[in-house]
Design a protein around this motif. Structure first.
Motif, PDB file in Angstrom:
ATOM      1  N   PRO A  94      16.295  46.666  85.081  1.00 28.15           N
ATOM      2  CA  PRO A  94      16.827  47.338  83.621  1.00 28.15           C
ATOM      3  C   PRO A  94      16.262  45.830  82.624  1.00 28.15           C
ATOM      4  O   PRO A  94      16.784  44.589  83.168  1.00 28.15           O
ATOM      5  CB  PRO A  94      18.386  47.426  83.724  1.00 28.15           C
ATOM      6  CG  PRO A  94      18.078  46.691  85.080  1.00 28.15           C
ATOM      7  CD  PRO A  94      17.578  46.483  86.326  1.00 28.15           C
ATOM      8  N   ILE A  95      16.692  45.715  81.559  1.00 30.34           N
ATOM      9  CA  ILE A  95      16.046  45.240  79.979  1.00 30.34           C
ATOM     10  C   ILE A  95      17.090  45.407  78.574  1.00 30.34           C
ATOM     11  O   ILE A  95      16.863  46.268  78.272  1.00 30.34           O
ATOM     12  CB  ILE A  95      14.778  44.647  79.534  1.00 30.34           C
ATOM     13  CG1 ILE A  95      14.120  44.408  81.240  1.00 30.34           C
ATOM     14  CG2 ILE A  95      14.232  43.989  79.038  1.00 30.34           C
ATOM     15  CD1 ILE A  95      12.442  44.694  80.582  1.00 30.34           C
ATOM     16  N   GLU A  96      18.106  44.835  79.274  1.00 29.85           N
ATOM     17  CA  GLU A  96      18.785  45.119  77.584  1.00 29.85           C
ATOM     18  C   GLU A  96      18.051  43.968  76.274  1.00 29.85           C
ATOM     19  O   GLU A  96      18.514  44.877  75.416  1.00 29.85           O
ATOM     20  CB  GLU A  96      20.072  43.712  77.857  1.00 29.85           C
ATOM     21  CG  GLU A  96      20.817  44.803  79.336  1.00 29.85           C
ATOM     22  CD  GLU A  96      22.086  43.757  79.041  1.00 29.85           C
ATOM     23  OE1 GLU A  96      22.862  42.757  78.737  1.00 29.85           O
ATOM     24  OE2 GLU A  96      23.010  43.812  80.054  1.00 29.85           O
ATOM     25  N   GLY A  97      17.662  43.026  76.427  1.00 34.04           N
ATOM     26  CA  GLY A  97      17.071  42.823  75.070  1.00 34.04           C
ATOM     27  C   GLY A  97      16.926  41.808  74.801  1.00 34.04           C
ATOM     28  O   GLY A  97      17.053  40.898  75.682  1.00 34.04           O
ATOM     29  N   ASN A  98      16.143  40.495  73.916  1.00 31.42           N
ATOM     30  CA  ASN A  98      15.832  39.366  73.879  1.00 31.42           C
ATOM     31  C   ASN A  98      15.711  39.013  72.348  1.00 31.42           C
ATOM     32  O   ASN A  98      14.243  39.381  71.784  1.00 31.42           O
ATOM     33  CB  ASN A  98      14.362  38.966  74.628  1.00 31.42           C
ATOM     34  CG  ASN A  98      14.224  37.485  74.822  1.00 31.42           C
ATOM     35  OD1 ASN A  98      13.864  36.899  73.716  1.00 31.42           O
ATOM     36  ND2 ASN A  98      13.327  37.536  75.745  1.00 31.42           N
TER      37      ASN A  98
END
Length: 315
Positions: A94-98
């Motif tokens: 899972p990737i929440e943002g950058n």
């Protein structure tokens, strides 16, 4: 990107950084090459406006090539380097943002779009200096939007009359009418564009300038031809059934040849001008089944010189 597992990602190696910079340099070189190739895709340059328009088109082609190459490169890199193993059916990480990445991919398009906008504004400004277009009411021939009165226009004037489906060109000073446009090279000319029926489009690809011809208005349109040759005027608007046949030759010649042509044309009797639509309409009417109903073409204008629509042209 955030990592829920708490594991730190390895930093980019120096080799990877050099490879990334090298690939960006390659994309820049490719974009510059494509920008130069874009000039070959266009007709010959035959007016003072053509180099300006072509330069803007080349600039946009280069930027488009860089953006396309960069996006495709990222897609290929992700597919090749981050594909799942065979038979791996687990969920992706899972990737929440950058925030940093989001700022970068927002800032770069903003800079590119603003660069195109600034360049386009500069080109349009220079085109306005080269040939301003004034809309003049037929009922009131004085300027409507900051233009010039009719008696203060440049000396070289040609009246352009658009019809369904033929062009007529009148030279008031020489009392000449023709269906083939002649212009002197390197001399500014003002066209007075008039439509007798519907909306038409005055477009000469080699000149890179286009102007709508609006019913009920006389539109003054300025340009300067810079290359001798024979070109093609086309109707850029859908003006009816035979709008594609609404074309005429444009002959750019030396000042001496132009004056000689005017003098010769002034002594010619009036005769029907060129109108491919009239011929095609007559042929169609003779058919047993003429097909769908259409607007009859206007009669060919009476002119001193019909010209030719079969000679080869440059663009």
């Amino acid at each position: 990107m955030s990592n829920p597992s708490g594991r730190s990602r390895p930093p980019i190696s120096s080799v990877g950084l050099v490879a990334l910079l090298g690939w960006i340099g390659l994309l820049i070189a490719l974009s510059w090459w494509m920008a130069q190739q874009a000039y070959r895709w266009l007709p010959v340059q035959a007016s003072t406006a053509a180099p300006l328009v072509d330069g803007l088109f080349s600039f946009e082609t280069g930027i488009g090539t860089f953006v396309f190459g960069a996006v495709v490169s990222v897609m290929v890199w992700v597919v090749v380097m981050h594909r799942a193993e065979k038979y791996d059916e687990t969920d992706a990480e899972p990737i929440e943002g950058n925030t940093r990445l989001e700022v970068v991919w927002t800032a770069i398009p903003f800079v590119l779009v603003m660069a195109i906008a600034v360049y386009a504004i500069q080109v349009n400004t220079r085109l306005g200096v080269l040939g301003p277009m004034e809309h003049i009411h037929l009922a009131n021939p004085v300027e409507e939007q900051g233009g010039y009165p009719a008696d203060r226009l440049p000396a070289e004037q040609v009246e352009v009359i658009a019809r369904q489906w033929s062009w007529e060109f009148r030279y008031p000073d020489a009392n000449v009418s023709t269906t083939e446009l002649h212009l002197p090279v390197d001399q500014p000319v003002t066209f007075r564009l008039v439509s007798e029926d519907v909306l038409h489009g005055f477009y000469i690809p080699a000149f890179r300038l286009k102007q709508d011809v609006i019913p009920g208005r006389a539109i003054n349109f300025n340009l300067t031809p810079t290359r001798e040759g024979r070109y093609r005027l086309r109707d850029s608007q859908f003006s009816g059934t035979w709008f594609a046949a609404n074309q005429a030759d444009v002959v750019v010649e030396s000042q001496e040849e132009y004056q000689a042509w005017l003098q010769h044309a002034a002594h010619q009797p009036l005769q029907p001008g060129l109108s491919d639509a009239v011929g095609e309409y007559g042929t169609r009417k003779q058919l047993k089944n003429p097909g769908w109903a259409t607007v009859p073409p206007a009669p060919p204008p009476q002119v001193n010189v019909p010209g030719s629509n079969t000679l080869p042209h440059d663009a």
